[in-house]
Design an enzyme around this catalytic site. Structure first.
Site, PDB file in Angstrom:
ATOM      1  N   ASN A  71       0.831  -1.219   0.000  1.00  0.00           N
ATOM      2  CA  ASN A  71       0.000   0.000   0.000  1.00  0.00           C
ATOM      3  C   ASN A  71       0.860   1.262   0.000  1.00  0.00           C
ATOM      4  OD1 ASN A  71      -3.081  -0.372   0.213  1.00  0.00           O
ATOM      5  ND2 ASN A  71      -2.222  -2.023   1.455  1.00  0.00           N
ATOM      6  N   HIS A  83      -8.226  -1.054   6.087  1.00  0.00           N
ATOM      7  CA  HIS A  83      -8.481  -2.390   6.633  1.00  0.00           C
ATOM      8  C   HIS A  83      -9.144  -3.252   5.560  1.00  0.00           C
ATOM      9  CE1 HIS A  83      -9.120  -5.431   9.650  1.00  0.00           C
ATOM     10  NE2 HIS A  83     -10.327  -5.602   9.145  1.00  0.00           N
ATOM     11  N   LYS A  92       4.768   2.253  26.262  1.00  0.00           N
ATOM     12  CA  LYS A  92       4.173   2.710  24.995  1.00  0.00           C
ATOM     13  C   LYS A  92       4.139   4.241  24.902  1.00  0.00           C
ATOM     14  CE  LYS A  92       0.253   1.882  22.048  1.00  0.00           C
ATOM     15  NZ  LYS A  92      -0.306   0.725  21.378  1.00  0.00           N
TER      16      LYS A  92
HETATM   17  C1  GRF Z   1      -3.424  -4.519   3.967  1.00  0.00           C
HETATM   18  O1  GRF Z   1      -4.289  -5.552   3.602  1.00  0.00           O
HETATM   19  C2  GRF Z   1      -4.111  -3.535   4.865  1.00  0.00           C
HETATM   20  O2  GRF Z   1      -5.472  -3.409   4.602  1.00  0.00           O
HETATM   21  C3  GRF Z   1      -3.912  -4.148   6.234  1.00  0.00           C
HETATM   22  O3  GRF Z   1      -2.623  -4.694   6.194  1.00  0.00           O
HETATM   23  C4  GRF Z   1      -2.281  -5.035   4.847  1.00  0.00           C
HETATM   24  C5  GRF Z   1      -0.973  -4.376   4.534  1.00  0.00           C
HETATM   25  O4  GRF Z   1      -0.455  -4.814   3.314  1.00  0.00           O
HETATM   26  N1  GRF Z   1      -4.107  -3.182   7.282  1.00  0.00           N
HETATM   27  P1  GRF Z   1       0.830  -4.103   2.699  1.00  0.00           P
HETATM   28  O5  GRF Z   1       1.930  -4.171   3.758  1.00  0.00           O
HETATM   29  O6  GRF Z   1       0.470  -2.692   2.363  1.00  0.00           O
HETATM   30  O7  GRF Z   1       1.190  -4.917   1.489  1.00  0.00           O
END
Ligand code: GRF
Length: 188
Positions: A16, A108, A64
């Site tokens: 992403n 998500h 944290k």
């Molecule tokens: C994605 O499916 C996102 O929706 C979720 O974690 C995954 C991350 O994938 N929160 P990448 O590391 O971006 O390939």
């Protein structure tokens, strides 16, 4: 005028993150990648794409709050105004939430509020759902619970495997996240 700066937080492969970088003109500059997992694939992608990386893990801090306080310092120093979580496998605590209220987004791989948590794709698949999808939402203190900004459906076919479904979901993610960023930041 200089663009506003954003940081991407990721713990894993970073597809992403790379999709955002390759999406063409965005209204913000992805000026920093924050990664909490040493050796995660996303760090190599950032090096290839010339994005500065800040690697930091809570293990290096007393708690944290101290971990997040350090992160906020780093983000402020880099002039970051927005945070995009993209596969960041950690809940955001009060220190970061307080510093970036209303300016943290998450992606998500399900139609929230269905199938929150670490395995949204597998959970929908195993439940026998016919439709799942992708959600972009504001981040609050809960796990995948903040206000929804955008959702897109993905059909689960009878001959899908988790891998084939995941592949279609990721394709949708890679388009939807840049789309939402364009809309939100321009509307500010
Ligand atoms: C994605 O499916 C996102 O929706 C979720 O974690 C995954 C991350 O994938 N929160 P990448 O590391 O971006 O390939």
């Amino acid at each position: 005028m200089a663009k506003v700066k954003a940081a991407v937080f990721a713990s894993g492969s970073g597809s992403n993150f790379e999709a955002m970088m390759q999406a063409g003109e965005l209204p913000c500059e992805i000026a920093l990648l924050v990664c909490d997992k040493p050796g995660a694939g996303v760090v190599d992608r950032a090096a290839r794409l010339n994005v500065p990386v800040y690697e930091s893990s809570p293990k290096q801090f007393a708690d944290k709050a101290a971990f997040e306080k350090d992160l906020v310092g780093k983000l402020r120093e880099a002039g970051i105004e927005w945070i995009f979580l993209a596969g960041y496998m950690r809940l955001i605590g009060p220190v970061l939430l307080g510093a970036y209220e209303g300016r943290i987004l998450n992606i998500h791989p399900s139609l929230l509020p269905d199938y929150p948590g670490a395995d949204g794709i597998g959970d929908a698949f195993r439940a026998g759902a016919e439709v799942t999808g992708v959600t972009i939402h504001y981040v609050d203190a809960g796990m995948d619970t903040g206000p929804v900004i955008a959702q897109r459906e993905v059909e689960i076919m009878s001959d899908d495997t988790i891998d084939s479904l995941a592949e279609r979901i990721h394709k949708v993610e890679h388009v939807l996240y840049p789309e939402v960023i364009r809309k939100l930041i321009i509307e500010e």
